[in-house]
Design an enzyme around this catalytic site. Structure first.
Site, PDB file in Angstrom:
ATOM      1  N   CYS A 134       9.822  -2.824 -10.191  1.00 16.15           N
ATOM      2  CA  CYS A 134      11.102  -2.496  -9.548  1.00 16.15           C
ATOM      3  C   CYS A 134      12.180  -3.407 -10.151  1.00 16.15           C
ATOM      4  CB  CYS A 134      11.024  -2.615  -8.029  1.00 16.15           C
ATOM      5  SG  CYS A 134      10.433  -4.204  -7.435  1.00 16.15           S
ATOM      6  N   GLY A 156       0.775  -1.236   0.000  1.00 13.71           N
ATOM      7  CA  GLY A 156       0.000   0.000   0.000  1.00 13.71           C
ATOM      8  C   GLY A 156       0.807   1.286   0.000  1.00 13.71           C
ATOM      9  N   GLY A 157       2.106   1.192  -0.221  1.00 11.71           N
ATOM     10  CA  GLY A 157       2.949   2.392  -0.230  1.00 11.71           C
ATOM     11  C   GLY A 157       2.470   3.416  -1.249  1.00 11.71           C
TER      12      GLY A 157
HETATM   13  C1  SAM Z   1       5.549  -4.813  -6.406  1.00 13.37           C
HETATM   14  S1  SAM Z   1       4.374  -5.371  -5.278  1.00 13.37           S
HETATM   15  C2  SAM Z   1       3.360  -3.954  -5.144  1.00 13.37           C
HETATM   16  C3  SAM Z   1       3.865  -2.882  -4.230  1.00 13.37           C
HETATM   17  C4  SAM Z   1       2.843  -1.813  -3.954  1.00 13.37           C
HETATM   18  N1  SAM Z   1       2.313  -1.223  -5.149  1.00 13.37           N
HETATM   19  C5  SAM Z   1       3.379  -0.705  -3.058  1.00 13.37           C
HETATM   20  O1  SAM Z   1       3.790   0.333  -3.543  1.00 13.37           O
HETATM   21  O2  SAM Z   1       3.371  -0.884  -1.823  1.00 13.37           O
HETATM   22  C6  SAM Z   1       3.422  -6.381  -6.310  1.00 13.37           C
HETATM   23  C7  SAM Z   1       2.133  -6.890  -5.663  1.00 13.37           C
HETATM   24  O3  SAM Z   1       1.367  -7.504  -6.696  1.00 13.37           O
HETATM   25  C8  SAM Z   1       0.582  -8.501  -6.117  1.00 13.37           C
HETATM   26  N2  SAM Z   1       0.061  -9.337  -7.223  1.00 13.37           N
HETATM   27  C9  SAM Z   1       0.740 -10.250  -7.943  1.00 13.37           C
HETATM   28  N3  SAM Z   1      -0.061 -10.768  -8.895  1.00 13.37           N
HETATM   29  C10 SAM Z   1      -1.252 -10.158  -8.766  1.00 13.37           C
HETATM   30  C11 SAM Z   1      -2.492 -10.277  -9.436  1.00 13.37           C
HETATM   31  N4  SAM Z   1      -2.674 -11.130 -10.442  1.00 13.37           N
HETATM   32  N5  SAM Z   1      -3.526  -9.502  -9.045  1.00 13.37           N
HETATM   33  C12 SAM Z   1      -3.385  -8.625  -8.006  1.00 13.37           C
HETATM   34  N6  SAM Z   1      -2.218  -8.497  -7.331  1.00 13.37           N
HETATM   35  C13 SAM Z   1      -1.185  -9.242  -7.706  1.00 13.37           C
HETATM   36  C14 SAM Z   1       1.521  -9.175  -5.145  1.00 13.37           C
HETATM   37  O4  SAM Z   1       0.811  -9.863  -4.150  1.00 13.37           O
HETATM   38  C15 SAM Z   1       2.301  -7.969  -4.594  1.00 13.37           C
HETATM   39  O5  SAM Z   1       1.729  -7.526  -3.407  1.00 13.37           O
END
Ligand code: SAM
Length: 460
Positions: free
Chosen positions: A399, A282-283
């Site tokens: 990232c 959630g950042g």
């Molecule tokens: C890079 S992290 C996101 C970081 C977040 N945007 C932040 O700024 O805190 C990627 C996220 O995508 C989620 N994810 C992966 N595949 C997904 C999908 N098909 N649908 C929804 N979320 C997904 C993962 O669980 C993970 O929490």
């Protein structure tokens, strides 16, 4: 650059050992080494270091964390040295302990304790554990030989890219292909420690005011970008003024680009409907709501447990979103059919850009992951694009510093979606860009993670 690589081999005239640095930790070092070796063995078995550190007993955690980070950064050198000392690796637990000791003590300048202390305590750690007791003598012999022949052994491993760059060979080759002029700088940056960077909540304070508040308390930092403060020294979040009430958050400087980029040119006074498709923890959701408090945000994540962290983070920031645990690739399960004004797709990726903060990632990934994740990213892009209003905007980011997860992904998308306009975008941001190396493409000088950003607009 802070950590020039390849690391210079200390000459024979170098002092035999750095003085032991006191930590004030009552836990004996051999116990910390045991726990660190078990983290190393588990990472080698495919488990994430972050999760492993979270379950360490409280008394051990800070020590094990510090040692594990250092071991992960220098594991390539340690593995190469171990191969010189013994062609055949000992059983997994003993090898993890031996390699941990080598990673910690091979470079006297970086060693957290004197090499002799580390060797002593490693042998003790081996003896105290029934899994490694049978190899205690072998570990002792290897490490004593290392102390005697250190310079020569290091020299023998110097031609090995694994030892030199401390990343798997496929990773090094991928970077050489993708960034022929910058791969060394990228690998060097990945070996350094990342700073602690804050994002100031502009609805509560400003970078200037918060910096002044920190300075009044005796902490120092510098402004990075319009919302960021890079602290001179990391500190527990509980000590940050107003942290519990959402005045600041911890977020890397490159990650702070997402929200303003998505909102660029949109009327933030209107109640924009925004989808944050991969939101946890959630950042970026929080930043979107700080910049556009009237937005109606749907924060989606496939991982319900991680989704809980979005809820907690938004509570701390005192903002609201509709947090949904669902698969972004299956809109029929969660979408109400109303188009979005803006979509943030912070897609799952190899995380190749955040090696400074997660030095285990390089050892966890397999080469095949790049293709597999690129396929998932492409599918998410294609699935979510129809959910965007004509005239609406999408930010695609990862990232990662691999082109397959950045530039190439978007080039392919643009070929197949003629209603998408590629607006001026940061593109690939390299970790901790070095202003002395203009060959690296970057839009911001400062200490930040590696990222990719593309801003797309749907033709009206
Ligand atoms: C890079 S992290 C996101 C970081 C977040 N945007 C932040 O700024 O805190 C990627 C996220 O995508 C989620 N994810 C992966 N595949 C997904 C999908 N098909 N649908 C929804 N979320 C997904 C993962 O669980 C993970 O929490």
């Amino acid at each position: 650059m802070k950590n020039p690589m390849p690391h210079p081999i200390p000459s024979a005239a170098a002092p035999p050992a750095a003085p032991a640095r006191a930590t004030g930790n009552p836990v004996p070092l051999w116990r910390l080494l045991q726990a660190t070796a078990s983290v190393v063995a588990a990472v080698r078995g495919g488990r994430s270091m972050t999760a492993l550190l979270e379950v360490q007993p409280l008394a051990l955690r800070p020590g094990v964390q510090a040692l594990s980070f250092q071991v992960m950064r220098w594991l390539g050198r340690a593995q190469a040295l171990r191969a010189q000392l013994a062609r055949k690796a000992p059983p997994a637990a003993a090898d993890a302990l031996l390699c941990s000791a080598l990673a910690l003590c091979w470079d006297y300048e970086r060693a957290p304790y004197s090499a002799f202390t580390l060797v002593d305590q490693t042998v003790q750690a081996a003896r105290e554990n029934k899994e490694t007791r049978a190899q205690a003598h072998f570990i002792n012999a290897c490490l004593r030989r290392f102390l005697r022949e250190r310079d020569e052994l290091i020299r023998q491993t110097d031609a090995d890219p694994l030892a030199l760059w401390n990343h798997p060979l496929w990773w090094i080759q991928q970077l050489q292909q993708d960034h022929p002029n910058g791969w060394q700088a990228i690998l060097t940056a990945s070996q350094s420690a990342a700073p602690m960077t804050l994002r100031v909540n502009v609805t509560r304070s400003s970078v200037v005011d918060y910096l002044a508040q920190l300075e009044a308390l005796g902490f120092s930092g510098r402004a990075v970008g319009p919302y960021g403060i890079e602290l001179a020294k990391a500190m527990p979040v509980q000590q940050l003024p107003g942290f519990a009430h959402g005045v600041v958050s911890v977020q890397d400087a490159a990650a702070q680009w997402a929200a303003p980029l998505l909102l660029q040119g949109l009327d933030v006074q209107k109640p924009l409907r925004i989808l944050d498709a991969c939101a946890a923890p959630g950042g970026k959701t929080g930043h979107l709501l700080e910049l556009c408090p009237t937005a109606q945000v749907v924060a989606l994540d496939v991982d319900a447990q991680r989704g809980e962290r979005v809820v907690q983070n938004l509570q701390r920031l005192q903002v609201q979103a509709q947090v949904v645990a669902a698969d972004a690739a299956q809109p029929d399960q969660w979408w109400d059919g109303t188009l979005f004004d803006a979509i943030l797709l912070d897609a799952p990726c190899t995380a190749s850009g955040i090696g400074r903060r997660h030095p285990d990632v390089r050892w966890l990934r397999r080469q095949s992951d790049v293709k597999q994740l690129a396929r998932i990213q492409s599918h998410l892009l294609q699935t979510l694009w129809p959910l965007l209003k004509p005239g609406g905007q999408m930010v695609y980011c990862t990232c990662s510093i691999f082109l397959a997860e950045g530039d190439w992904q978007i080039q392919t998308f643009l070929k197949h979606n003629t209603d998408a306009i590629f607006l001026p975008s940061p593109g690939h941001l390299m970790p901790q860009n070095d202003p002395m190396r203009p060959s690296l493409q970057d839009n911001q000088v400062g200490e930040h993670d590696g990222f990719y950003y593309a801003l797309l607009q749907k033709r009206a």
